[in-house]
Structure formats: structure tokens, C-alpha cells
Design an enzyme around this catalytic site. Structure first.
Site, PDB file in Angstrom:
ATOM      1  N   GLY A   5      46.779  30.313  39.887  1.00 19.14           N
ATOM      2  CA  GLY A   5      46.694  30.335  38.435  1.00 19.14           C
ATOM      3  C   GLY A   5      47.010  31.677  37.806  1.00 19.14           C
ATOM      4  O   GLY A   5      47.871  32.420  38.271  1.00 19.14           O
TER       5      GLY A   5
ATOM      6  N   TYR B 255      32.174  23.454  29.582  1.00 21.40           N
ATOM      7  CA  TYR B 255      33.262  24.433  29.673  1.00 21.40           C
ATOM      8  C   TYR B 255      33.403  25.203  28.363  1.00 21.40           C
ATOM      9  O   TYR B 255      33.417  26.443  28.361  1.00 21.40           O
ATOM     10  CB  TYR B 255      34.574  23.724  30.015  1.00 21.40           C
ATOM     11  CG  TYR B 255      35.761  24.654  30.066  1.00 21.40           C
ATOM     12  CD1 TYR B 255      35.946  25.521  31.134  1.00 21.40           C
ATOM     13  CD2 TYR B 255      36.698  24.681  29.030  1.00 21.40           C
ATOM     14  CE1 TYR B 255      37.030  26.382  31.179  1.00 21.40           C
ATOM     15  CE2 TYR B 255      37.785  25.532  29.068  1.00 21.40           C
ATOM     16  CZ  TYR B 255      37.954  26.382  30.144  1.00 21.40           C
ATOM     17  OH  TYR B 255      39.034  27.240  30.188  1.00 21.40           O
TER      18      TYR B 255
ATOM     19  N   GLY C 277      39.541  36.373  41.357  1.00 21.51           N
ATOM     20  CA  GLY C 277      40.169  35.074  41.534  1.00 21.51           C
ATOM     21  C   GLY C 277      41.688  35.135  41.524  1.00 21.51           C
ATOM     22  O   GLY C 277      42.328  34.633  40.600  1.00 21.51           O
TER      23      GLY C 277
ATOM     24  N   GLY D 134      45.281  34.371  37.741  1.00 19.61           N
ATOM     25  CA  GLY D 134      44.972  35.509  38.603  1.00 19.61           C
ATOM     26  C   GLY D 134      46.115  35.862  39.530  1.00 19.61           C
ATOM     27  O   GLY D 134      46.488  37.035  39.663  1.00 19.61           O
TER      28      GLY D 134
ATOM     29  N   LEU E  51      41.523  45.596  38.801  1.00 15.21           N
ATOM     30  CA  LEU E  51      40.678  44.695  39.581  1.00 15.21           C
ATOM     31  C   LEU E  51      40.700  43.326  38.917  1.00 15.21           C
ATOM     32  O   LEU E  51      40.311  43.188  37.759  1.00 15.21           O
ATOM     33  CB  LEU E  51      39.248  45.242  39.655  1.00 15.21           C
ATOM     34  CG  LEU E  51      38.180  44.325  40.275  1.00 15.21           C
ATOM     35  CD1 LEU E  51      38.545  43.920  41.697  1.00 15.21           C
ATOM     36  CD2 LEU E  51      36.809  45.019  40.240  1.00 15.21           C
TER      37      LEU E  51
ATOM     38  N   SER F  38      43.728  33.842  43.913  1.00 15.41           N
ATOM     39  CA  SER F  38      44.325  32.861  44.820  1.00 15.41           C
ATOM     40  C   SER F  38      45.353  31.978  44.137  1.00 15.41           C
ATOM     41  O   SER F  38      46.284  31.487  44.781  1.00 15.41           O
ATOM     42  CB  SER F  38      43.241  31.989  45.459  1.00 15.41           C
ATOM     43  OG  SER F  38      42.364  32.774  46.240  1.00 15.41           O
TER      44      SER F  38
END
Length: 277
Positions: free
Chosen positions: A15, A150, A11, A17, A8, A13
Site C-alpha cells: 500500500g 474506521y 507498515g 507504505g 521512519l 509491506s
């Protein structure tokens, strides 16, 4: 590959991921990927009609996470590996950046990751197996002006990961914090949230840093596909690391930080020990 796993990834979509999902599918694993809209869901599922399963989920929708994970495990079976990849970078001088921006940064990068972990842990603990991979950053070890929110979020996730690894060790559940350096992802491009400049005192310090980051976006040394393969390698390891740096830049900068920290500790050792009763 020793065995196919159900992975699992939040994200998927773009990069890391997306790269990890593609490499995992190519290696024969089943991948459930979370996305935030139907267009991204369709784009993910066409990668593999048999083994790519998309789910609509924003990791800041904390109340829905348990429901989605329960649905996944009831329809697709046990989750072997959770990869907390969803996240983004916030750039801004701290004095110029709002508390609302900080809350959003921590909601996505920290609270979202923790909520995902808490949702998968009961099943992993019951089965006495599993692997949780949290993608942090070299910014969880080193810092630069202008990314305090960040770095703060990634320092937090790194500390949570290390502590969690000790809590879950008796249950044969591994936790790895993966800290990439500079890679050719959208982190410094369209995914970056930038606070507006408002205090001229910081211009000389920060303007060159912001300009350099924008100019280098897309030209970084790190290859996301090779990062994905490194993550697949630790999934196959019987004794995966608690911390894994990715990229020679991360390695060099973190080693410099540790050396400087050691020197500072030595320099102030006498005062440090002076507080003992």
C-alpha cells in the site's frame, strides 16, 4: 530534493507504505520501515542495500516501540520524518460489530500512531526540527454506513494531529494529517476486516455498499505512487499543510460535507445562540 532525510515509515509491506518507501529511496532518502515478520523485512531491505533498513515491530506492541526507536536513533541517527502509515479498515454495521473489533481498530489506527509519535518526539523536540505525517483518510471528514469504527479512528487521529501541530509549532516540528480518498491499495481487499452480518434489518442499506466496495477494490482512481510523491513534496516544503487531502474524490466529497455542515449550522443558528447566559 534539497537534502536527504531519514524517514521512519510504519507498515512498509504494501500500500501507501511500500509506495512511499520506494519513492523515498529513489529520491535519495534513507528509509527505516517497520514490518511484522522476517519475510517482509527481507523483501523490504532488498529494495536498497545501502539505504533501506527494516525493523520488526507491531505498532500495538506499545512497550517495545520506545526500545525500537531508541535503537534506530543510536545506530542510524536522528529521525527527520515519522510517517504513521500502519493501519487497516474495519467494515461492519455498528450494531453487528463487537467492542473487541473496535478496540483492535483503535489500537492499531490511533494508539499505535500515538505511541510512535511519543517515542520520536523527545529527539525531535531536542533538535528543534522534525515532521510527523499521519495517514488518516477522507473517512476522517466524511462518513459512510458500515465503517463507523474506521471513521471513528480516523476522526480521532485527525483531531490529535491538528492539536499536536499547535503544541509542536514552537519547536519547529510540523504535523500533517494526510487524508487519501480511494486508492488502489489493499485497504478494501485483503487488508479489510469484515464483521459477519447478523441483523436482516440492515440488508437493504448495507449489502449494496459492501458489494460495491468489493467490486471496486483494485480499480480505484487513486495511484499510490502519485500519493507517495505528494507526501515527499510536503516533506520538502518549508510550510507544510496541517491537513492534506489526496485525490479528486476526497476533495469533492469533503467540500460537499463542509457545505452541508455550513448550511446546517446556519439553519440552527438561532437555537445555537439561545443558550448564551
Amino acid at each position: 530534493m534539497t537534502s536527504a532525510k531519514t524517514i521512519l515509515i510504519t507498515g512498509v509491506s504494501s500500500g501507501f507504505g511500500r509506495a512511499l518507501a520506494q519513492e523515498a529511496l529513489a529520491a535519495g532518502h534513507r528509509v527505516i520501515g517497520t514490518v511484522r515478520n522476517h519475510e517482509a523485512l527481507n523483501a523490504f531491505e532488498v529494495l536498497d542495500a545501502q539505504r533501506a533498513f527494516g525493523r520488526l515491530l507491531d505498532v500495538t506492541d506499545f512497550e517495545r516501540i520506545d526500545e525500537v526507536v531508541a535503537e534506530i536513533e543510536s545506530t542510524l541517527g536522528p529521525i527527520d520524518v515519522l510517517v504513521n502509515n500502519a493501519g487497516y479498515g474495519h467494515e461492519g454495521i455498528m450494531e453487528e460489530s463487537s467492542l473487541a473489533e473496535m478496540r483492535r481498530q483503535f489500537d492499531v489506527n490511533v494508539f499505535g500512531a500515538v505511541a510512535m509519535i511519543k517515542a520520536v518526539l523527545p529527539g525531535m523536540r531536542q533538535r528543534r526540527r522534525g515532521h510527523i505525517i499521519n495517514i488518516t483518510s477522507m473517512g476522517s471528514f466524511i462518513t459512510l454506513p458500515g465503517i463507523s469504527y474506521y471513521c471513528g479512528s480516523k476522526f480521532a487521529l485527525e483531531g490529535i494531529s491538528e492539536t499536536l501541530s499547535k503544541e509542536l509549532n514552537p519547536f519547529n516540528i510540523c504535523v500533517t494529517a494526510v487524508a487519501p480518498g480511494s486508492f488502489r491499495t489493499d485497504w478494501a481487499g485483503r487488508s479489510m476486516v469484515r464483521s459477519a452480518r447478523s441483523i436482516p434489518d440492515y440488508d437493504a442499506l448495507f449489502d449494496p455498499i459492501r458489494q460495491s466496495r468489493e467490486e471496486k477494490s483494485g480499480k480505484q482512481l487513486g495511484d499510490p505512487v502519485k500519493a507517495a510523491r505528494a507526501m515527499l513534496a510536503i516533506m520538502e516544503s518549508r510550510n507544510p499543510p496541517t491537513h492534506l487531502l489526496l485525490g479528486s474524490d476526497a476533495l469533492g466529497l469533503v467540500r460537499q460535507k463542509l457545505a452541508a455542515l455550513g448550511q446546517e449550522i446556519d439553519e440552527w443558528e438561532k437555537l445555537t445562540c439561545s443558550t448564551d447566559g
